[in-house]
Each structure stands twice: as C-alpha cells, then as structure tokens.
Design an enzyme around this catalytic site. Structure first.
Site, PDB file in Angstrom:
ATOM      1  N   LYS A 181      -9.650  16.210  44.265  1.00 53.02           N
ATOM      2  CA  LYS A 181      -9.289  15.854  42.893  1.00 53.02           C
ATOM      3  C   LYS A 181      -7.890  16.397  42.649  1.00 53.02           C
ATOM      4  CE  LYS A 181     -10.978  15.864  38.166  1.00 53.02           C
ATOM      5  NZ  LYS A 181      -9.817  16.373  37.444  1.00 53.02           N
TER       6      LYS A 181
ATOM      7  N   LYS B 275     -17.898   9.755  44.920  1.00 53.85           N
ATOM      8  CA  LYS B 275     -18.102   8.408  44.361  1.00 53.85           C
ATOM      9  C   LYS B 275     -19.096   7.645  45.236  1.00 53.85           C
ATOM     10  CE  LYS B 275     -13.261   8.365  42.947  1.00 53.85           C
ATOM     11  NZ  LYS B 275     -11.906   7.956  43.321  1.00 53.85           N
TER      12      LYS B 275
ATOM     13  N   CYS C 263      28.615  42.526  34.530  1.00 51.39           N
ATOM     14  CA  CYS C 263      27.298  42.842  35.081  1.00 51.39           C
ATOM     15  C   CYS C 263      27.183  42.341  36.521  1.00 51.39           C
ATOM     16  CB  CYS C 263      26.207  42.205  34.217  1.00 51.39           C
ATOM     17  SG  CYS C 263      24.563  42.348  34.939  1.00 51.39           S
TER      18      CYS C 263
HETATM   19  S1  IVH Z   1     -11.503   8.722  40.009  1.00 47.09           S
HETATM   20  C1  IVH Z   1     -13.543   6.247  36.559  1.00 47.09           C
HETATM   21  N1  IVH Z   1     -10.421  10.225  41.831  1.00 47.09           N
HETATM   22  O1  IVH Z   1      -9.407  13.153  37.256  1.00 47.09           O
HETATM   23  C2  IVH Z   1     -12.898   7.495  37.023  1.00 47.09           C
HETATM   24  N2  IVH Z   1      -9.926  10.722  39.567  1.00 47.09           N
HETATM   25  O2  IVH Z   1     -11.457  13.489  34.930  1.00 47.09           O
HETATM   26  C3  IVH Z   1     -11.744   7.236  37.893  1.00 47.09           C
HETATM   27  N3  IVH Z   1      -8.352  12.557  39.276  1.00 47.09           N
HETATM   28  O3  IVH Z   1      -8.433  10.769  34.922  1.00 47.09           O
HETATM   29  C4  IVH Z   1     -11.117   8.474  38.349  1.00 47.09           C
HETATM   30  N4  IVH Z   1      -8.046  12.981  41.411  1.00 47.09           N
HETATM   31  O4  IVH Z   1      -6.637  11.730  36.455  1.00 47.09           O
HETATM   32  C5  IVH Z   1     -10.543  10.013  40.519  1.00 47.09           C
HETATM   33  N5  IVH Z   1      -9.465  11.441  43.563  1.00 47.09           N
HETATM   34  C6  IVH Z   1      -9.607  11.205  42.269  1.00 47.09           C
HETATM   35  C7  IVH Z   1      -8.927  11.973  41.309  1.00 47.09           C
HETATM   36  C8  IVH Z   1      -9.125  11.703  39.957  1.00 47.09           C
HETATM   37  C9  IVH Z   1      -7.705  13.311  40.177  1.00 47.09           C
HETATM   38  C10 IVH Z   1      -8.208  12.715  37.828  1.00 47.09           C
HETATM   39  C11 IVH Z   1      -7.852  11.451  37.112  1.00 47.09           C
HETATM   40  C12 IVH Z   1      -8.923  11.221  36.111  1.00 47.09           C
HETATM   41  C13 IVH Z   1      -9.537  12.576  35.991  1.00 47.09           C
HETATM   42  C14 IVH Z   1     -10.989  12.436  35.669  1.00 47.09           C
END
Ligand code: IVH
Length: 714
Positions: free
Chosen positions: A132, A306, A465
């Site tokens: 993430k 996912k 300085c």
């Molecule tokens: S999937 C329907 N994958 O996390 C959801 N999000 O709280 C689609 N994010 O708004 C998001 N890395 O900004 C997804 N590998 C990743 C991610 C990711 C960061 C962020 C993204 C999203 C937030 C969700």
C-alpha cells in the site's frame, strides 16, 4: 452539572446521549484532520491515531445506527477539492479501503468473503497482495489511447484536474502502448516520491529557504498541487498503476491479469505484487513486507489484498465507502520510546538555528535512530504553530523519556513526552540566545509570516558567522549550483577550517595558491585527485546565468525562481543592474520584476536586501572577475506568438509534447494545460477531446499541427 469527558469511554458503555455527542465531536475532529491531510498536505496526527478515531466513530455508528445519516463521514472519502484547480466529476467514484490491523481482522475478511460467495473451505480463493503506497491516488483518463485528463481523488466523487502537472511525470504514458486500445480507459494508481528524492528535494528547499516537507507523501502532494506545471516537472514524482475506473471494455478477467495488461500498455506496476492462496499466505506476505519496508525506496503503510477474480469482485460489491473484495492490512505505527540526552543546535546558511534531539539510540522499524528533529523553539516548548500539536503543552526536556516516530519513514520526530518518567531535576530547555559559533553572536526570534510553523531563531552574525559562511560555500558548490566534482561538503569543511577558502571567489584562486597550500600533501589527496579537482573547478569558470543566480544563495531564491529570473533578464548585467536599482528602492524595477512569472514580493524584497549589502556586492564582484556567466536563452519577444497562451491537445505527430512546449516557450508563448477564455490558440492533434470542445465553447482559434508550424514560420 459538570460535563463528563466521554472521549475515553469505551463505546459499549456510552449512553445514547453521550454517543450522540461523542459522534459529533469525532466527526468534527476527523473532518479537521481530513482537511489538513487532503487539502493542505499537512497532517497533524499519525495514521495510527487517525485510524483509531475513525474506528471509534464507526463503532459508535454500529451501536447506534440512527446516527448514520447522509452526512455521516463513513459515507465520505477524503475531503472536498481545494479550489485551486478545475473540478472533475469521477464517472466511477474513487473509493477507499477498509482497514485490517490484526491477523484476526484478515481471517475475518477472508471468512466474510467465503460466506458471502458461499465458497467452501476446501476451495481455493485467489487473493492478490501488494504494497500500500503512501502517496496520492490519481485517476488517468485515456480516450482512444490518449491521456485526456488526470484527476485527484478529492472527496471520491469529485476531484481536481491536474492534467498539465501529471503530464510532466515520466512514468505516465501520454499514449497507451499497442494497438486495439479501449475507446475509454481510466487507469488509477498512486503518485509518490521516493525517499531519496524526498530527502534531496528538502535539502534544496532548505538551501533556498523554501517550504520543507514533513514526509514524501506531503512533498508529492505539494509538488502536484502547483499552479505552474514547470514546478511539478522539476520535482521527481513517480506513479504505480494498481486499479481502474471507467473502462469501455475489460481486457482481462482477473486483478492480476489487469495489472499485467497495464504493464504492457506502458505503466509501471509494482513488482512486489503476488497472488496468494490462503490466509497464511497473506499473513506471510504482510510480515515479509513489514520486514522489507525500511529498505524499500518508497513509503508504504501496509499491504492491500484484493480478490483476484473480477467476476467475484463484482458479486461482492461495496459497503458504504469501500469494496467488500479488498482490504488494507496496515503496519503497526513505527514508534519507540527512548531518552533525550541532549539538544544539538546547528546553524543553516541563512542563520536559522535548528535544534536536534540527541537520543539514546533505539530501533524504530528496523532502523537505529539516535537523532530526532525538534524543528524550532516552539516545538520544544510544546506550542504548535497552529495550536494543533498532539503534545500541546508538554515541553521536551533533557532527560525526558519520549515517544519517537519515523514520520514518512525518513525523519524521526518526537511525538510525545512521558511525563511520569520525567526526572525531578529536569528543567525546561532554554533555547540559546547566542549563536553556538565562537563569536557568540546574538540570536533573534522571528515570527514566520502565515503562522503554522512556529517562530524561527536566527543568528544575526550573517557574514561574520562561520557556520553561515560554511553553509554558503556548501550551497555554492552543490549539485544544482556550481556542481564542482571533488568539492563536496566534507572538502568545504576542511578547506574552510584551514582558511584556504573564505568565500566563493577563493575556489577559483585555489590552484594559483596551491604552491603554498600543497593540497596533494594532505591526507586523502594525491597528485591525481588534486589535478582532477583543479580541472573540475576550471570547467566551471563558464557557468549558466540560472546556476549562477541560484548559487549566490539569496534567501527565497530556489532553483525555479533562479530560472525565472535568468529567463526574465537574460544577462548577468541586466540582472545585476536590476538588483542594484531594487536596493535603491526603484519602483519601476520592482514592478518590472513583479511582472515575471514565479516572482513575487518575497523574492523581490529578498533581492533588494541582498543587493543593498555592501558585503554581498564585494563577494559578487570578486566572483564575477573569476567566472564567465553565459546569457540565458531569452524567450523571443518579436515572434508572432510571444505573449500568447497556447494549449496543445490530442496526439501530436511531428513533435513530442515536451518539444512542443519548449518550442512555444522559446518563442515567448505561454503553454497552458486547460482551455479558458484567455487561451489564444488550441493546437489539436488526432484524438483531441474535451479541450477541443472547450475551445469551441470559448471561441478560441483551433490550429492543426501544420497550421501551428506555418504560424511560427517553421
Ligand atoms: S486499491 C477501490 N491499491 O489507499 C479501492 N489502493 O484507502 C482502490 N493505495 O485511495 C484502491 N496503495 O490512495 C489500492 N496498492 C494499492 C494502494 C492503494 C495505496 C491508497 C489509495 C486509496 C487508499 C485506500
């Protein structure tokens, strides 16, 4: 009746009335944090604290469902746009992810899915796992394979149009690779800045006395939310594709297949993505990533799981603001407890005194930390510049036990003080009133305009300085200034201590003085390295005007401002004359400078002060005797498009977008990212979409690429 503080009461013990009040209080607090995070790129709490507030809020709604109204935050994602950019409605909303904090939460997530889909225990359910990324989510819309719009998430339904800025990112294709591209395709993913680029950017910002960012995420956000795409272009932003929005057709049947397809179309996808087949696999992946986290070159704050099959994703659907088929498994906040052993004060180029806590070394997220930034005097006192500091009122003393956190994985910060463990004799820290240099010059406190950052303490010694002199020299030779190979920070410190260098001009007389100095006899030097150093110095006797202006280290003049000034004045003589006139209070020069793009009052005042100092004039004079400053490529003012605003759209066939932009700018035109009443020409290639429509709406002249070449006489 005295009001009872219920903010710590467990949700199950709240009465309905208390729950209602607590729900409202949390809503206000969360909205405040959202605004600071999404609109101002300046969070005031850690992700873990934010998540705790959000969980409590949702737990209250779970117990008292009546509180879940249409205004409920649980139905909103992020915060509304800031208003700087045009608004864009997302055809498919940009949602958020639910969070898992424990292994049990992950098991629940998988069990829930199995129950929902009625998948028996013995049937394998493939789930992808990926990091993430801690950046900003972005939606990129391609029509017939051409990037037509880039939008931020905003509140999930409506974001901001940042197309012009996004087009400056190298990892985002302007054109999808390959044939048979879908008519409409929205690629979503994360814009981020690497840790190394973030550290380098902050260094440059500090050198120019410009805004310092707290972490890579904020610097990515700040870099993207620039009115001038030129600034975004100068910031190293990257993009990982991981999701999609509107698609006129689906090129794959699984999440992993979609990611492969995106990679084939020219996007960067995360190589760490993996398909897992059991809860144990997921947990192992999480542990593995947590262990690797510190070594990754970008910040991650968890992993995302996912469901792989898209037909299952569809059946699972959404609950309030997040999909049922995905979850973010967060990492534990990287915090640790340690003791403050001392406070070290360093003096920067512009004389600002910065305190750093010297800590009993402690491991935080796999990295040993022995220093933490204390920002400024007010931060130590526990006075937030904007009154929203977590530690409000609790000052930091030598001997204190403190909680530190690696903000954005890079700069450790002291987030709190454990008062119970404070030694009885610990006294409030007294910020020095004198500079730590041998001159002990007076230190003055300056309030920073605009607030929010707390006051600065500045040494008044300026040219006397030694710390400031040394920092000036370091800035002068830095990569974006004179960039002299073999003359880095370490050498500058040594040469300064030995009094071989006192000011920039001395660098160029070093070789002539070497008969006496005998550098080759110093430890760490030899005949060859000394020869190379002198050659590197000689090469820089010829320097561009923008580098020269930047190298002077005038306060508030960063790289972008230096380029703007160089372009605006063209020659050193013209710029120098303007500086001298400014110092004398010449109003005409002031307004002439003010008319330049990127230049405002702060820069002008700073230049006036710089050229008003005799000492600086001497430094500059001695330096200009040693170097030759090349004239800037001044935009032509006699071309037909000088002063006109041009928008390029659609696929250009005879030049790249960058070439088109650079060419137009060389002729004195301004290249904009969107069409408005003020646009003079829209140059449209095949596949031009909404901008063409905008041009018709505003009655703006539309040219083909050939018409454009004819117009500019090429
Ligand atoms: S999937 C329907 N994958 O996390 C959801 N999000 O709280 C689609 N994010 O708004 C998001 N890395 O900004 C997804 N590998 C990743 C991610 C990711 C960061 C962020 C993204 C999203 C937030 C969700």
């Amino acid at each position: 009746m005295p009001r009872v503080d219920t903010s710590k009461t467990p949700v199950e013990f709240l009465t309905e009335k208390q729950a209602k009040a607590e729900h409202a209080r949390l809503a206000a607090e969360i909205s405040g944090h959202d605004a600071r995070y999404y609109q101002h790129d300046a969070p005031s709490v850690s992700d873990a604290e934010y998540d705790a507030l959000r969980r409590r809020y949702e737990a209250i709604e779970e117990r008292f469902p009546d509180l879940r109204t249409l205004e409920s935050l649980s139905l909103k994602v992020g915060a509304a746009p800031t208003g700087k950019f045009a608004k864009v409605r997302h055809t498919v909303p940009m949602l958020s992810l639910a969070n898992a904090f424990s292994e049990e939460d992950v098991t629940d997530f998988v069990d829930r899915i199995r129950r929902f889909l009625k998948i028996p225990e013995d049937e394998i359910l493939a789930i992808t796992a990926e990091p993430k990324i801690d950046g900003l989510s972005m939606s990129l819309r391609y029509e017939s394979g051409t990037l037509v719009r880039a939008a931020t998430r905003g509140d999930g339904s409506e974001g901001e149009d940042v197309t012009a800025n996004i087009k400056t990112l190298k990892s985002i294709p302007h054109q999808l690779k390959g044939k048979d591209v879908p008519a409409v395709c929205e690629i979503r993913g994360e814009v981020y800045m690497t840790k190394a680029d973030f550290v380098a950017l902050n260094k440059r910002q500090a050198a120019a006395d410009e805004q310092i960012f707290a972490n890579p995420r904020n610097s990515a956000a700040g870099s993207l939310r620039q009115k001038d795409p030129g600034i975004t272009a100068s910031r190293p932003l990257a993009f990982f594709a991981y999701a999609w929005g509107e698609m006129s057709e689906m090129p794959a049947e699984t999440q992993s297949g979609m990611i492969e397809w995106m990679a084939a179309r020219g996007f960067t996808t995360n190589p760490l993505m993996k398909t897992c087949r059991s809860v144990e696999d997921l947990i192992r992946y999480h542990r593995d990533m947590e262990a690797r986290r510190a070594k990754l070159d970008y910040d991650i704050d968890g992993v995302v799981y996912k469901v792989d099959r898209l037909d299952l994703q569809e059946r699972l659907g959404f609950v309030s603001r997040s999909p049922r088929w995905a979850i973010a498994h967060k990492f534990a906040a990287e915090q640790a407890t340690t003791i403050v052993r001392g406070v070290l004060i360093t003096v920067g180029r512009t004389g600002v005194l910065t305190p750093t806590a010297q800590l009993e070394p402690v491991t935080v997220g796999g990295v040993v930390v022995s220093n933490a930034t204390l920002h400024n005097e007010d931060y130590i006192k526990g006075i937030g510049g904007n009154g929203e500091m977590l530690r409000e009122g609790r000052d930091i003393r030598i001997g204190d036990t403190v909680i530190i956190q690696r903000a954005g994985d890079v700069i450790p910060q002291v987030v709190d003080v454990v008062l119970d463990k404070r030694p009885k004799d610990a006294k409030p820290y007294k910020f020095p009133k004198k500079c730590p240099c041998h001159l002990h010059t007076d230190v003055v406190r300056e309030e920073v305009a605009g607030g929010g950052e707390g006051a600065r303490n500045r040494c008044t010694g300026e040219f006397a300085c030694p710390y400031q002199k040394i920092e000036h020299l370091k800035h002068f030779v830095s990569r974006r200034a004179f960039d002299i190979e073999g003359l880095g920070e370490k050498q500058i410190e040594l040469f300064f201590e030995q009094e071989w260098l006192k000011e920039p001009a001395d660098i160029f007389t070093l070789e002539a003085r070497n008969k006496k100095i005998k550098l080759e006899e110093q430890e760490g030097f030899g005949e060859l390295s000394v020869r190379n150093l002198f050659d590197a110095i000689a090469q820089r006797r010829n320097i561009s005007l923008e580098r020269f202006i930047y190298a002077l280290g005038v306060r508030h003049i960063g790289e972008t401002t230096a380029v703007a000034l160089a372009r605006g004045y063209g020659t050193w003589k013209a710029f120098h004359d303007a500086g001298l006139k400014l110092a004398k209070g010449d109003e005409e020069t002031r307004s002439e400078m003010d008319a330049l793009d990127q230049i405002g009052e702060t820069v002008i005042d700073s230049l006036a002060a710089y050229f008003g100092e005799k000492h600086n004039l001497g430094i500059v004079e001695r330096l200009t005797r040693e170097v030759k400053i090349r004239d800037a490529e001044k935009p032509a003012t006699d071309s037909v498009v000088a002063g006109k605003t041009v928008v390029f759209t659609g696929a250009l066939e005879q030049m790249t977008r960058d070439e088109a932009k650079a060419g137009a700018e060389r002729l004195g035109a301004k290249v904009a990212g969107s069409v408005s009443k003020k646009t003079d020409y829209v140059v449209a290639g095949p596949g031009a979409g909404s901008k063409l429509k905008d041009a018709q709406k505003h009655g703006v002249k539309v040219l083909s690429e050939d018409d454009w070449f004819k117009l500019i006489g090429r």
